[in-house]
Write a protein that holds these residues in place. Structure first.
Motif, PDB file in Angstrom:
ATOM      1  N   SER A 166     -13.775   4.765  -4.007  1.00 47.81           N
ATOM      2  CA  SER A 166     -14.499   3.980  -3.260  1.00 47.81           C
ATOM      3  C   SER A 166     -15.899   4.594  -2.543  1.00 47.81           C
ATOM      4  O   SER A 166     -16.288   3.786  -1.803  1.00 47.81           O
ATOM      5  N   LEU A 167     -15.851   5.816  -2.497  1.00 52.11           N
ATOM      6  CA  LEU A 167     -16.933   6.602  -1.805  1.00 52.11           C
ATOM      7  C   LEU A 167     -18.366   6.315  -2.751  1.00 52.11           C
ATOM      8  O   LEU A 167     -18.233   6.155  -4.125  1.00 52.11           O
ATOM      9  N   PRO A 168     -19.615   5.921  -2.223  1.00 47.65           N
ATOM     10  CA  PRO A 168     -20.762   5.724  -2.839  1.00 47.65           C
ATOM     11  C   PRO A 168     -20.972   7.162  -3.455  1.00 47.65           C
ATOM     12  O   PRO A 168     -21.466   8.229  -2.667  1.00 47.65           O
ATOM     13  N   PHE A 172       0.879  -1.128  -0.114  1.00 48.98           N
ATOM     14  CA  PHE A 172      -0.073   0.043   0.113  1.00 48.98           C
ATOM     15  C   PHE A 172       0.750   1.377   0.114  1.00 48.98           C
ATOM     16  O   PHE A 172       0.711   2.266  -0.650  1.00 48.98           O
ATOM     17  N   PHE A 232      -8.160   1.629   8.645  1.00 44.33           N
ATOM     18  CA  PHE A 232      -7.611   2.583   8.366  1.00 44.33           C
ATOM     19  C   PHE A 232      -8.687   3.294   7.167  1.00 44.33           C
ATOM     20  O   PHE A 232      -8.903   4.435   7.533  1.00 44.33           O
ATOM     21  N   ALA A 234     -19.405  -0.103   0.768  1.00 48.33           N
ATOM     22  CA  ALA A 234     -18.186   0.004  -0.233  1.00 48.33           C
ATOM     23  C   ALA A 234     -17.078  -0.725   0.065  1.00 48.33           C
ATOM     24  O   ALA A 234     -16.424  -1.441  -0.701  1.00 48.33           O
ATOM     25  N   PRO A 257     -24.949   9.112  -2.511  1.00 52.93           N
ATOM     26  CA  PRO A 257     -25.460   9.559  -1.300  1.00 52.93           C
ATOM     27  C   PRO A 257     -24.537  10.818  -0.929  1.00 52.93           C
ATOM     28  O   PRO A 257     -24.938  11.785  -0.446  1.00 52.93           O
ATOM     29  N   ILE A 258     -23.206  10.700  -1.354  1.00 54.30           N
ATOM     30  CA  ILE A 258     -22.220  11.794  -1.307  1.00 54.30           C
ATOM     31  C   ILE A 258     -22.767  13.137  -1.869  1.00 54.30           C
ATOM     32  O   ILE A 258     -22.876  14.025  -1.285  1.00 54.30           O
ATOM     33  N   ILE A 304     -14.846  11.535   6.615  1.00 57.68           N
ATOM     34  CA  ILE A 304     -15.563  12.149   5.564  1.00 57.68           C
ATOM     35  C   ILE A 304     -17.134  12.203   6.230  1.00 57.68           C
ATOM     36  O   ILE A 304     -17.781  13.230   5.768  1.00 57.68           O
ATOM     37  N   ILE A 337     -24.854   7.308   5.491  1.00 59.21           N
ATOM     38  CA  ILE A 337     -23.991   7.487   4.612  1.00 59.21           C
ATOM     39  C   ILE A 337     -22.607   6.586   4.905  1.00 59.21           C
ATOM     40  O   ILE A 337     -22.030   5.738   4.196  1.00 59.21           O
ATOM     41  N   LEU A 351      -6.146  -3.170   6.430  1.00 55.29           N
ATOM     42  CA  LEU A 351      -6.382  -2.121   5.601  1.00 55.29           C
ATOM     43  C   LEU A 351      -7.629  -1.532   6.220  1.00 55.29           C
ATOM     44  O   LEU A 351      -7.801  -0.241   6.023  1.00 55.29           O
ATOM     45  N   ILE A 383      -9.444   6.448  -2.615  1.00 62.13           N
ATOM     46  CA  ILE A 383     -10.245   6.618  -1.522  1.00 62.13           C
ATOM     47  C   ILE A 383     -11.635   7.405  -2.126  1.00 62.13           C
ATOM     48  O   ILE A 383     -12.815   7.235  -1.679  1.00 62.13           O
ATOM     49  N   ILE A 440     -10.775   6.983   7.623  1.00 60.23           N
ATOM     50  CA  ILE A 440     -11.007   7.974   6.458  1.00 60.23           C
ATOM     51  C   ILE A 440     -12.514   8.257   6.264  1.00 60.23           C
ATOM     52  O   ILE A 440     -12.617   9.194   6.261  1.00 60.23           O
ATOM     53  N   PHE A 441     -13.187   7.155   6.164  1.00 61.85           N
ATOM     54  CA  PHE A 441     -14.618   7.201   5.691  1.00 61.85           C
ATOM     55  C   PHE A 441     -15.425   8.080   6.831  1.00 61.85           C
ATOM     56  O   PHE A 441     -16.330   8.849   6.688  1.00 61.85           O
ATOM     57  N   TYR A 448     -23.499   3.146   3.954  1.00 59.64           N
ATOM     58  CA  TYR A 448     -23.125   3.004   2.482  1.00 59.64           C
ATOM     59  C   TYR A 448     -21.421   2.650   2.273  1.00 59.64           C
ATOM     60  O   TYR A 448     -21.258   1.840   1.273  1.00 59.64           O
ATOM     61  N   MET A 449     -20.783   3.579   2.968  1.00 56.27           N
ATOM     62  CA  MET A 449     -19.400   3.411   2.851  1.00 56.27           C
ATOM     63  C   MET A 449     -18.865   2.115   3.510  1.00 56.27           C
ATOM     64  O   MET A 449     -17.854   1.673   2.912  1.00 56.27           O
TER      65      MET A 449
END
Lengths: 354, 377, 329, 343
Positions: B215-217, A37, C14, C306, B220-221, C22, C299, C11, B212, C18-19, C302-303
């Protein structure tokens, strides 16, 4: 620029024989292997691993070896097309000054680029398909200050004539030409700035056999006419024999033998050279070689064998070969070999030219 | 056949050898593109749509915001070509009657009269790019009134002319697609280029960012971001905020592609040859690298526009994107959001056809461009 | 293989970190804090909140504290399983999502299976019979499929059903089953309603997937191993299924990662139009009423999908393609 | 050679129908392959050598097709008696008969083993597939045969190699595995399509000596395609020289190299550098380049580059046909067709 750095770049204080154009010492190029990564370095590909050789003015040195031996990487390091990891490349400029190519900053390289040029293997990939001949061959002129369009097209016409193409073709695009013709265009471009050193990386191996000879002859003629010095990189021993004054043989990142051409072909001193020569199929059905080929494969430069890299395949290997890498030594005038046992061995080369 | 002959086989057909020999790249692309008939037709259709987007008022019949309670939910009026056996382009006027039980207006054709259709007629006054005023329209009827009205695609709840609203929606929806893709291209080339050309840690950071973001939907965003836009913003502010939001997630595909191209081009012999000729870095990038994939960028962008258009339609349809008084295809379709409205006035779905045909044309054009883009492959 | 999966799993935290950041930023995105706007909204509608209640909420979400502390508070509660209370619904968020989770998953997975079952054979058929009538037919079909927004399909089908059959095809249950406890009949009723949204959502994906499959397969059909397989004497059908189809599927598998979450989030619009009791319409309502913690949680959900989707496709791909598996180890 | 040929190719014509017209990739090629002998087909790019062998395998795909000619093969499974030959051109392209032949009696060694192996199936899987396709054996038996073949072609640790993927092996081992796969069913005819072009010279020597050894042990007939005259000289018994879709000259290898009759063969032999070349000498060259395959031409394909072309445009206007000039050797050149022998 500080005084110290200037001195380190101008290595005029250490002597270099006057006939020498280029002196390469302990050149190394390692490529990192990255994974994961965060792309951390997990290993090194020792593509060029301590290569030493020299080029005399006006001669052709053939650099041969099998794929992955580092010959192309070596040639690209010379021109700083890629940056070497370490080592020294001393070059005698047209004005007689000596510079170490490895230490030059990228803006200092520009004047040097006029003196050193390159011919590539694949004439289809090395010409930008979106530029016509005038722009292609004229580009080195343009970026080196020949701004006048008329002057440029005159020079391009001269160059095209020089390599045996018709100047009327100037407006055509590369797609209009066959492989052999394209290689001529590549040569014309390389010659545009009157270089002194031309590095030719397998210039004929992508061409049809009936066209190869034309390009080889052209290279020989140009050398004579323009007093060029060639580093000729190839895997095809026949071509190398034909064109080179001296030959250096590479194996897994190192030079194993270097000598005048006939000496190397007739009386090789390194077992790998001998094996390489015996592997070339002779184009004569009456000389069917016994073909006792080398066992095994060329090792990967990311994980080379200990000691002499050739020892796992060498019929003469000893314990010493397994443990210690031999140095490249001058065993006869102008004949360099890196083999612990070169003195005891008597190896078979090819037969005399017919 | 070998690689050097594929190009020839494509292009040699219609052209003399000499013309082929001196043909620059764009000509080779054009020769190839020309063979893709459907893409040519699409390009033609799109040209018409762009004209509408440029001059929506010219194509409109009446002011798109003019409402009239008496003309609510009028069905579309077809255009007829013959009257009493002779050629006359006209429309048939509608007559409304209120149903005494449901109290709904019911529209029927008034068979007694006809309304002749005029071309290049004068109607409401409008400004062209703020430069000059005119009242010229492509077509319309003379002296429209409540009794003599012409609504090609019918009217909505507030009695506004659907056709004229569609014309104006075209401008907004198409331009949102274009602007959002333009922003994406800018971001994609900038970041992808840095990533691919320079490598090293910027590459690492940008690549991770792309991963990143990808991979966000997205829906919805987008919904969350557009919902966060202040309600009191003007139409223009919302418009730009939405294009920005759409391109925020949209640049990654292009960024990846640009990065990949730069990476592979960096290794190309002809780029190295240019470097060794002494070309400056900017010359290498702009003369040698970028031209080799501009056609790809154009093709990819063409394929990205419809995605943006559909996304804007989605958002506005849900009431999160553009809001009235702005007119976009999504805003128009919002009128048809539930079964009741459609059952009452199915013609409110017609703007959807505009979406479908525009997206269709853009996709076909994009595919045609992509196929023609690389004559040297 | 196991090492590969573990590496992927490492991973996860991690990515989730991040999600969650957001998602939190999205919660904070609307101007002003949500409580203030909520109070304003209440005031506008004539009702009001107790001072004490407001203060309690303020303290709960840490609204007077700096942003990063608010985030840690939120995360801390989520990690302990407390998702908070929806202001709009006045119910715990976990309950709200839990209720709709099952149907959301059923709709998403149903669509996914439908898409793959239809698209892959179409792709294979089109590629192996390139330029045949069926190929052209499916190409046209696919172009229209991609060009038509899903809500258009839904609206048109609903209109047709209403106009010609007089039925209203909304919701996932008939009226008598909406609040009924689970029973066999209720499941049957669900399936009778579920297929239409599945088809609507599926057609959109099918068009895309079939196009990709066709293109992938056409690439593979040109590869030298095809000639080799023919030279071995394999029959055309067998060799196509064994080699190129297998290889053409690999890139498709890697699309599961984003396709799966796309189905879930993409169903928002169709679910809204068709009035389906899934999470999507709830997100829309939460966003419109600025019920930001509910919206943020959805949300985040949903993430997570994903992330899980990517994980599944990575693992599947590694399992299918030894090159990836062995390279990573 | 009193022996009867195993394969007779007569007047083979394979054309590609492209937008800009028909390209005759193979234009009237004839040759014979005898049991236990190696036929080398040599030629430069675009000469049609690959299309020729693809035609023999009946692997020509749209827009190409075999327009004319016969490919007669003495098949054991299709022929009723040993004297009977089956014309492969007459069999439907996707017929079960052809499939029974391919991989069984006629096997292929491709140019790039890397690309010809599927990257997602193990070597063992792909080897056993051929065996079980043509022989009614169980999994265990098939595996045993496959392991034995790998051992025979010198793959170290053959059991282990069965579970490996092609890209895990080195270039030389990959090609060995390919040869092993081609030999699994003991084919009567082995077709090798430039099998050493993609590999290094020391590995090439290994592969060539392996092929030679196996050929002698199994007495397999081989068609060997290459552009490398050295390889031809070392391996072939008979040689076919092709240029732009036509056979220029054919005959025993010794005759071709030491008594070439066609101007093209002669020029080619003169112009290639060898390890015996005199250092830094000018090579005699063939002027010009290979014409574009789309170029329309009448007459001898070599005429534009030929230094011995006859006066009065005869060579440019009329195409010579392949004719026997002695018991073994055939030439397609007017120099030899007036009875007058020029040398």
């Amino acid at each position: 620029m500080s005084v110290e750095s200037t001195q380190s770049k101008l290595t005029a204080n250490t002597p270099m024989p006057p006939e020498r154009l280029l002196d390469v010492k302990q050149l190394k190029k390692y490529f990192p292997i990255r994974k994961g990564f965060f792309k951390s370095v997990v290993g090194q590909v020792r593509s060029v691993d301590g290569v030493t050789f020299h080029l005399n003015q006006g001669e052709t040195l053939g650099l041969v070896g099998e794929s992955g031996c580092g010959k192309t990487t070596t040639s690209r390091c010379l021109l700083r097309a890629i940056n070497p990891t370490s080592g020294e490349i001393r070059y005698r400029q047209a004005d007689g000054q000596l510079v170490d190519v490895t230490k030059l900053a990228s803006d200092e390289l520009r004047p040097l680029r006029r003196e050193m040029q390159m011919i590539f293997q694949d004439p289809f990939a090395s010409l930008n398909p979106r530029m016509n001949l005038l722009d292609l061959v004229g580009e080195p002129l343009l970026v080196n200050g020949v701004a006048n369009r008329k002057e440029r097209s005159d020079r391009v016409a001269d160059l095209l004539r020089l390599v045996g193409l018709r100047p009327e073709y100037m407006r055509r695009f590369p797609h209009a030409f066959s492989g052999g013709q394209r290689q001529r265009i590549v040569i014309a471009r390389a010659l545009a700035l009157n270089p002194r050193l031309v590095v030719a990386d397998e210039p004929v191996s992508a061409l049809d056999v009936s066209v190869q000879a034309q390009v080889l002859n052209l290279l020989l003629d140009l050398q004579e006419q323009l007093k060029l010095t060639y580093l000729f990189v190839a895997h095809d021993l026949s071509v190398v024999r034909h064109i080179s004054d001296r030959v250096a043989v590479m194996y897994v990142g190192r030079i194993v033998e270097m000598s005048p051409t006939d000496e190397l072909f007739l009386a090789p001193k390194h077992p790998y050279t001998a094996a390489l020569l015996s592997a070339v199929p002779v184009a004569d059905p009456r000389i069917r070689s016994k073909m006792q080929p080398l066992e095994g494969d060329v090792p990967s430069p990311s994980n080379p064998p200990s000691g002499c890299h050739f020892h796992p395949r060498c019929p003469f290997a000893t314990e010493l070969c397994r443990q210690q890498a031999p140095d490249l030594e001058e065993v006869q005038p102008n004949h360099f070999v890196a083999c612990h046992r070169q003195a005891e061995l008597s190896l078979l080369g090819v037969s005399e030219p017919t | 056949m070998t690689s050097q002959t594929t190009l020839s086989s494509e292009a040699r057909e219609n052209v003399k050898d000499e013309a082929f020999d001196v043909a620059p790249n764009w000509k080779l692309v054009w020769w190839r593109f020309k063979k893709h008939r459907l893409a040519l037709v699409s390009a033609f259709v799109l040209f018409g749509i762009i004209l509408i987007a440029l001059f929506p008022d010219f194509f409109s019949i009446q002011d798109p915001n003019k409402s009239s309670a008496r003309e609510s939910f009028m069905p579309p009026q077809g255009i007829s070509f013959f009257h009493d056996g002779s050629f006359q382009v006209h429309v048939k006027p509608l007559k409304g009657k209120r149903n005494p039980t449901t109290l709904k207006m019911e529209w029927g054709v008034d068979k007694k009269r006809i309304l002749p259709l005029r071309f290049f007629t004068s109607g409401y006054e409008y400004e062209v790019f703020g430069l000059f005023k005119t009242d010229l329209h492509l077509f319309g009827i003379e002296k429209p009134s409540a009794r003599n009205s012409f609504h090609l695609l019918g009217t909505d709840r507030l009695g506004r002319d659907q056709w004229s609203r569609l014309m104006h929606g075209t401008r907004v929806s198409l331009s949102i697609g274009l602007v959002a893709v333009g922003l994406s291209i800018f971001l994609g080339i900038l970041l992808g280029g840095i990533s691919g050309y320079y490598g090293g840690w910027p590459d690492l950071v940008i690549q991770r960012l792309i991963e990143i973001l990808q991979s966000l939907p997205p829906i919805p965003i987008w919904m969350a971001l557009t919902a966060a836009l202040p309600r009191d913003w003007t139409v223009e502010q919302t418009y730009f905020a939405i294009t920005l939001i759409l391109s925020l997630l949209g640049w990654t595909t292009l960024g990846r592609e640009v990065r990949g191209r730069f990476l592979s081009l960096r290794e190309e012999d002809f780029v190295m040859a240019a470097k060794l000729s002494g070309c400056s870095q900017s010359r290498i990038i702009f003369r040698h690298m970028l031209p080799t994939f501009t056609s790809h960028i154009i093709a990819t962008s063409t394929l990205a526009i419809p995605v943006m258009i559909i996304n804007e339609t989605f958002l506005s349809f849900l009431g999160l994107g553009l809001r009235p008084p702005a007119i976009s295809w999504g805003v128009l379709l919002q009128e048809a959001q539930n079964l009741q409205s459609i059952a009452l006035a199915p013609w409110l779905l017609l703007p959807g056809l505009a979406v479908i045909f525009t997206v269709l044309a853009l996709n076909i054009l994009g595919d045609g461009l992509r196929d023609a883009a690389d004559p040297y492959s | 293989m196991l090492i590969y999966i573990i590496k992927r799993l490492l991973l996860l935290p991690f990515l989730l970190l991040i999600f969650s950041v957001i998602a939190f930023l999205l919660i904070q995105a609307p101007p002003g804090d949500f409580l203030t706007s909520y109070i304003a909204e209440l005031a506008a509608s004539g009702s009001s909140m107790e001072r004490a209640q407001i203060d309690a909420l303020r303290a709960l979400y840490g609204l007077d504290q700096p942003m990063y502390l608010q985030y840690f508070k939120w995360m801390g509660r989520i990690l302990t399983g407390d998702l908070g209370v929806s202001l709009d619904w006045q119910r715990p968020i976990s309950e709200l999502i839990g209720e709709r989770m099952g149907l959301t998953l059923a709709l998403g997975l149903g669509t996914f299976v439908f898409t793959w079952l239809i698209a892959i054979p179409i792709g294979i058929f089109s590629a192996t019979r390139k330029y045949s009538f069926f190929d052209y037919f499916f190409t046209v079909f696919n172009y229209f499929g991609v060009a038509t927004p899903t809500f258009m399909t839904a609206l048109v089908l609903m209109w047709i059903a209403f106009k010609y059959y007089g039925v209203s095809v909304t919701g996932l249950f008939s009226a008598e089953y909406i609040d009924a406890p689970w029973s066999w009949d209720r499941v049957v009723d669900l399936l009778q309603h579920l297929w239409l949204p599945v088809v609507i959502l599926g057609l959109d994906g099918t068009a895309r997937l079939a196009r990709v499959m066709r293109a992938n397969l056409l690439d593979e059909l040109k590869k030298p191993y095809m000639e080799m397989a023919r030279a071995k004497g394999l029959s055309e059908w067998r060799l196509v299924m064994k080699y190129p189809v297998r290889l053409a599927l690999n890139p498709l598998v890697s699309t599961i990662g984003w396709y799966l979450p796309l189905i879930f989030s993409g169903s928002v619009i169709v679910a809204t139009v068709m009035n389906l009791p899934t999470i999507g319409p709830m997100l829309l309502r939460a966003l419109i009423s600025q019920d930001m913690f509910l919206a943020g949680t959805i949300i985040l959900f949903y993430m997570m999908l994903a992330v899980v989707g990517t994980l599944i496709s990575d693992i599947l791909l590694a399992w299918l393609d030894p090159r990836i598996r062995l390279d990573e180890e | 050679m009193t022996n009867q040929p195993l394969l007779e190719v007569r007047d083979l014509q394979t054309v590609f129908e492209l937008d800009e017209g028909t390209v005759k990739a193979v234009d009237g090629v004839s040759f014979d392959v005898y049991p236990g002998r190696v036929l080398g087909i040599v030629g430069e790019s675009g000469c049609g050598k690959s299309v020729t062998i693809k035609s023999v395998l009946r692997l020509i795909e749209e827009p190409g097709r075999i327009a004319n000619g016969a490919i007669r093969f003495r098949s054991k499974i299709l022929g009723n008696s040993s004297a009977e030959m089956v014309d492969l051109v007459q069999l439907p392209a996707k017929s079960a008969q052809l499939r029974a032949l391919r991989g069984n009696e006629i096997a292929l060694i491709p140019q790039e083993p890397m690309a010809a192996f599927s990257p997602v199936h193990t070597i063992g899987n792909q080897l056993m597939e051929v065996i079980q396709l043509h022989q009614p054996v169980s999994n265990e038996e098939a595996k045993k045969i496959a392991v034995n073949r790998l051992k025979e072609v010198g793959v170290p640790n053959p059991e282990g190699a069965m579970d490996r993927y092609s890209w895990e092996l080195s270039g030389g081992l990959r090609q060995r595995a390919m040869i092993g796969m081609a030999l699994t069913c003991d084919p009567l005819l082995l077709i090798a399509d430039e099998p050493t072009t993609a590999i290094d010279v020391t590995t090439q020597a290994q592969v060539l000596s392996l092929l030679r050894k196996l050929q002698q042990e199994h007495q397999t007939s081989i068609i060997f395609i290459t552009h490398d005259l050295g390889v031809i000289a070392q391996l072939a018994d008979d040689v076919v020289v092709m240029y732009l879709g036509k056979v220029m000259e054919s005959g025993p290898v010794d005759q071709i190299f030491h008594n070439p009759q066609h101007p093209y063969t002669r020029a080619l032999l003169r112009s290639i550098p060898t390890v015996h070349t005199k250092n830094r000498s000018r090579l005699p060259t063939i002027s010009g380049s290979i014409p574009h395959p789309f170029q329309k031409r009448s007459g001898c394909p070599f005429v534009a580059r030929c230094q011995e072309a006859l006066p009065q445009q005869k060579c440019a206007n009329q195409a010579p046909v392949l004719k026997a000039i002695n018991e073994h050797q055939s030439v397609s050149c007017f120099l030899h067709q007036g009875g007058g022998n020029v040398s």
